[in-house]
Design a protein around this motif. Structure first.
Motif, PDB file in Angstrom:
ATOM      1  N   GLY A 176       0.874  -1.293  -0.139  1.00 21.19           N
ATOM      2  CA  GLY A 176       0.089   0.007   0.023  1.00 21.19           C
ATOM      3  C   GLY A 176       0.858   1.263   0.003  1.00 21.19           C
ATOM      4  O   GLY A 176       0.455   2.185   0.046  1.00 21.19           O
ATOM      5  N   ASN A 177       1.853   1.265  -0.088  1.00 22.90           N
ATOM      6  CA  ASN A 177       3.127   2.374  -0.374  1.00 22.90           C
ATOM      7  C   ASN A 177       3.121   2.912  -1.732  1.00 22.90           C
ATOM      8  O   ASN A 177       2.801   2.043  -2.720  1.00 22.90           O
ATOM      9  CB  ASN A 177       4.440   2.061  -0.013  1.00 22.90           C
ATOM     10  N   THR A 178       2.927   4.247  -1.788  1.00 19.78           N
ATOM     11  CA  THR A 178       2.987   4.638  -3.203  1.00 19.78           C
ATOM     12  C   THR A 178       4.278   4.433  -3.975  1.00 19.78           C
ATOM     13  O   THR A 178       5.147   4.581  -3.305  1.00 19.78           O
ATOM     14  CB  THR A 178       2.911   6.330  -3.283  1.00 19.78           C
ATOM     15  N   ALA A 179       4.159   3.717  -5.097  1.00 17.93           N
ATOM     16  CA  ALA A 179       5.281   3.353  -5.847  1.00 17.93           C
ATOM     17  C   ALA A 179       5.708   4.428  -6.599  1.00 17.93           C
ATOM     18  O   ALA A 179       5.507   4.740  -7.752  1.00 17.93           O
ATOM     19  CB  ALA A 179       4.862   2.024  -6.816  1.00 17.93           C
ATOM     20  N   THR A 180       7.018   5.266  -5.910  1.00 10.57           N
ATOM     21  CA  THR A 180       7.099   6.365  -6.574  1.00 10.57           C
ATOM     22  C   THR A 180       8.076   6.015  -7.971  1.00 10.57           C
ATOM     23  O   THR A 180       8.247   7.244  -8.450  1.00 10.57           O
ATOM     24  CB  THR A 180       8.045   7.105  -5.707  1.00 10.57           C
ATOM     25  N   SER A 181       8.566   4.960  -8.060  1.00 13.27           N
ATOM     26  CA  SER A 181       9.374   4.685  -9.297  1.00 13.27           C
ATOM     27  C   SER A 181       8.406   4.477 -10.523  1.00 13.27           C
ATOM     28  O   SER A 181       8.828   4.403 -11.619  1.00 13.27           O
ATOM     29  CB  SER A 181      10.288   3.244  -9.141  1.00 13.27           C
ATOM     30  N   TYR A 182       7.177   4.438 -10.426  1.00  8.42           N
ATOM     31  CA  TYR A 182       6.312   4.199 -11.394  1.00  8.42           C
ATOM     32  C   TYR A 182       6.030   5.581 -12.078  1.00  8.42           C
ATOM     33  O   TYR A 182       5.356   6.335 -11.523  1.00  8.42           O
ATOM     34  CB  TYR A 182       4.993   3.709 -10.810  1.00  8.42           C
ATOM     35  N   THR A 183       6.597   5.930 -13.043  1.00  7.01           N
ATOM     36  CA  THR A 183       6.654   7.460 -13.686  1.00  7.01           C
ATOM     37  C   THR A 183       6.661   7.215 -15.138  1.00  7.01           C
ATOM     38  O   THR A 183       6.667   6.342 -15.748  1.00  7.01           O
ATOM     39  CB  THR A 183       7.937   8.211 -13.310  1.00  7.01           C
ATOM     40  N   GLY A 184       6.538   8.635 -15.494  1.00  3.54           N
ATOM     41  CA  GLY A 184       6.357   8.807 -17.120  1.00  3.54           C
ATOM     42  C   GLY A 184       4.852   8.307 -17.647  1.00  3.54           C
ATOM     43  O   GLY A 184       4.043   8.145 -16.924  1.00  3.54           O
ATOM     44  N   ALA A 185       4.869   8.439 -18.982  1.00  5.72           N
ATOM     45  CA  ALA A 185       3.508   7.926 -19.760  1.00  5.72           C
ATOM     46  C   ALA A 185       3.077   6.672 -19.398  1.00  5.72           C
ATOM     47  O   ALA A 185       3.979   5.883 -20.006  1.00  5.72           O
ATOM     48  CB  ALA A 185       3.660   8.504 -21.012  1.00  5.72           C
ATOM     49  N   LYS A 186       2.022   6.296 -18.939  1.00  2.25           N
ATOM     50  CA  LYS A 186       1.227   5.227 -19.208  1.00  2.25           C
ATOM     51  C   LYS A 186       0.029   5.059 -19.745  1.00  2.25           C
ATOM     52  O   LYS A 186      -0.774   5.814 -19.617  1.00  2.25           O
ATOM     53  CB  LYS A 186       1.317   4.856 -17.511  1.00  2.25           C
ATOM     54  N   ASN A 187      -0.193   3.825 -20.539  1.00  2.00           N
ATOM     55  CA  ASN A 187      -1.264   4.055 -21.152  1.00  2.00           C
ATOM     56  C   ASN A 187      -2.439   3.047 -20.159  1.00  2.00           C
ATOM     57  O   ASN A 187      -2.351   1.838 -19.689  1.00  2.00           O
ATOM     58  CB  ASN A 187      -1.293   2.687 -22.056  1.00  2.00           C
ATOM     59  N   ILE A 188      -3.422   3.908 -19.566  1.00  2.00           N
ATOM     60  CA  ILE A 188      -4.302   3.436 -18.762  1.00  2.00           C
ATOM     61  C   ILE A 188      -5.760   3.461 -19.355  1.00  2.00           C
ATOM     62  O   ILE A 188      -6.225   4.409 -19.902  1.00  2.00           O
ATOM     63  CB  ILE A 188      -4.532   4.585 -17.443  1.00  2.00           C
ATOM     64  N   THR A 189      -6.452   2.368 -19.100  1.00  2.00           N
ATOM     65  CA  THR A 189      -7.683   2.013 -19.571  1.00  2.00           C
ATOM     66  C   THR A 189      -8.537   2.036 -18.505  1.00  2.00           C
ATOM     67  O   THR A 189      -8.506   1.351 -17.378  1.00  2.00           O
ATOM     68  CB  THR A 189      -7.743   0.680 -20.295  1.00  2.00           C
ATOM     69  N   PHE A 190      -9.644   2.800 -18.216  1.00  2.00           N
ATOM     70  CA  PHE A 190     -10.838   2.842 -17.346  1.00  2.00           C
ATOM     71  C   PHE A 190     -11.903   2.234 -18.047  1.00  2.00           C
ATOM     72  O   PHE A 190     -12.284   2.047 -18.889  1.00  2.00           O
ATOM     73  CB  PHE A 190     -11.043   4.456 -17.142  1.00  2.00           C
ATOM     74  N   SER A 191     -12.669   1.594 -16.737  1.00  2.00           N
ATOM     75  CA  SER A 191     -13.932   0.863 -16.972  1.00  2.00           C
ATOM     76  C   SER A 191     -14.645   1.010 -15.697  1.00  2.00           C
ATOM     77  O   SER A 191     -14.518   1.680 -14.721  1.00  2.00           O
ATOM     78  CB  SER A 191     -13.626  -0.518 -17.329  1.00  2.00           C
ATOM     79  N   GLY A 192     -15.963   0.406 -15.781  1.00  6.25           N
ATOM     80  CA  GLY A 192     -16.942   0.521 -14.673  1.00  6.25           C
ATOM     81  C   GLY A 192     -18.020   1.385 -14.857  1.00  6.25           C
ATOM     82  O   GLY A 192     -18.844   1.293 -13.879  1.00  6.25           O
ATOM     83  N   ALA A 193     -18.053   2.564 -15.760  1.00  8.68           N
ATOM     84  CA  ALA A 193     -19.141   3.465 -15.983  1.00  8.68           C
ATOM     85  C   ALA A 193     -19.738   3.116 -17.453  1.00  8.68           C
ATOM     86  O   ALA A 193     -19.249   2.591 -18.375  1.00  8.68           O
ATOM     87  CB  ALA A 193     -18.742   4.933 -16.016  1.00  8.68           C
ATOM     88  N   SER A 194     -20.922   3.403 -17.525  1.00  2.00           N
ATOM     89  CA  SER A 194     -21.815   3.074 -18.790  1.00  2.00           C
ATOM     90  C   SER A 194     -22.212   4.258 -19.584  1.00  2.00           C
ATOM     91  O   SER A 194     -22.052   5.545 -19.269  1.00  2.00           O
ATOM     92  CB  SER A 194     -22.898   2.369 -18.429  1.00  2.00           C
TER      93      SER A 194
END
Length: 255
Positions: free
Chosen positions: A19-37
């Protein structure tokens, strides 16, 4: 909480197994969202950072955190999930959003029972629904602030409503739906095929489906025949039963 068509800034945080913030996760990431209609009408897909749910959108993470503007259009309880294809927010990291309908912009979903009887309050299921711009039921609509006039296609008059031929009462709509039967909708006039136009003071109106309007009960008899006659001769006469509006009372039958 969010209103349909409105936006809010959502924050996506990458975390490690503890549950710690992964500070090394940086830069442009392709994120896909779901769960809303998508909304009902017109069908409008929710977006984050201008990209539709279900399609990867590029978010830039700084020290494990990124944000974007989210717009939702359907009134619902949505559980928004984010995924980069390998990790996601399904395990305790989703955002639960209650999306409320926006204000009324149009009328829709008219249900009318047929047949009805001239001069008698309508029976059966007769309803009118107020909608927002995205086709959600506008549950907060108040007809006292936006009167709705009912205009019949046949010659005659509508009555029985809070404003006679208008919906004007603050309680006429309950959670966005007006029960026209309980409100006392009545049409008195020419019998035949009736349709009713619902015209709001502000917003887009709608024409309801066709209704077969039968004549009312007989209230008078009309005798017709030849206006001149010779004593002892015969004259063929016709007796017609009519309702209060002058329609032939077709239900007046038998001996």
């Amino acid at each position: 909480t969010q209103t349909a068509g409105g936006s809010q800034t959502v924050t996506v945080t990458a975390k490690d197994a503890n549950g710690n913030t992964a500070t090394s996760y940086t830069g442009a990431k392709n994120i896909t969202f779901s769960g809303a209609s998508a909304s009902p009408s017109p069908a409008t897909t929710p977006t984050v950072a201008g990209t539709n749910f279900g399609t990867a959108t590029s978010l830039t993470f700084t020290a494990g955190v990124a944000s974007g503007s989210m717009i939702l259009y359907k009134a619902e309880s949505a559980t928004v999930n984010a995924s980069d294809g390998t990790i996601n927010s399904n395990t305790g990291g989703t955002l639960n959003v209650t999306v409320s309908p926006s204000t009324m912009t149009k009328l829709g979903t008219v249900t009318m029972a047929s047949p009805q009887t001239n001069g008698t309050a309508f029976t059966g299921t007769n309803t009118l629904t107020a909608l927002d711009a995205y086709g959600n039921t506008a549950t907060g609509f108040d007809a006292s602030a936006n009167n709705i006039t009912l205009i019949p296609s046949l010659s005659g008059a509508i009555s029985g409503l809070s404003g006679g031929n208008k919906l004007t009462g603050s309680g006429d709509f309950v959670n966005g739906v007006a029960n026209l039967t309980s409100l006392g909708l009545t049409f008195t006039g020419v019998s035949g095929t009736l349709s009713i136009t619902f015209a709001p003071t502000s917003g887009t109106g709608i024409v309801g489906p066709n209704i077969t309007l039968n004549p009312g009960a007989a209230t008078k008899l009309v005798v017709t025949g030849t206006g001149t006659q010779t004593a002892g001769a015969s004259n063929s006469i016709t007796i017609t039963a009519k309702d209060a509006s002058g329609n032939t009372a077709t239900g007046y039958t038998g001996s």
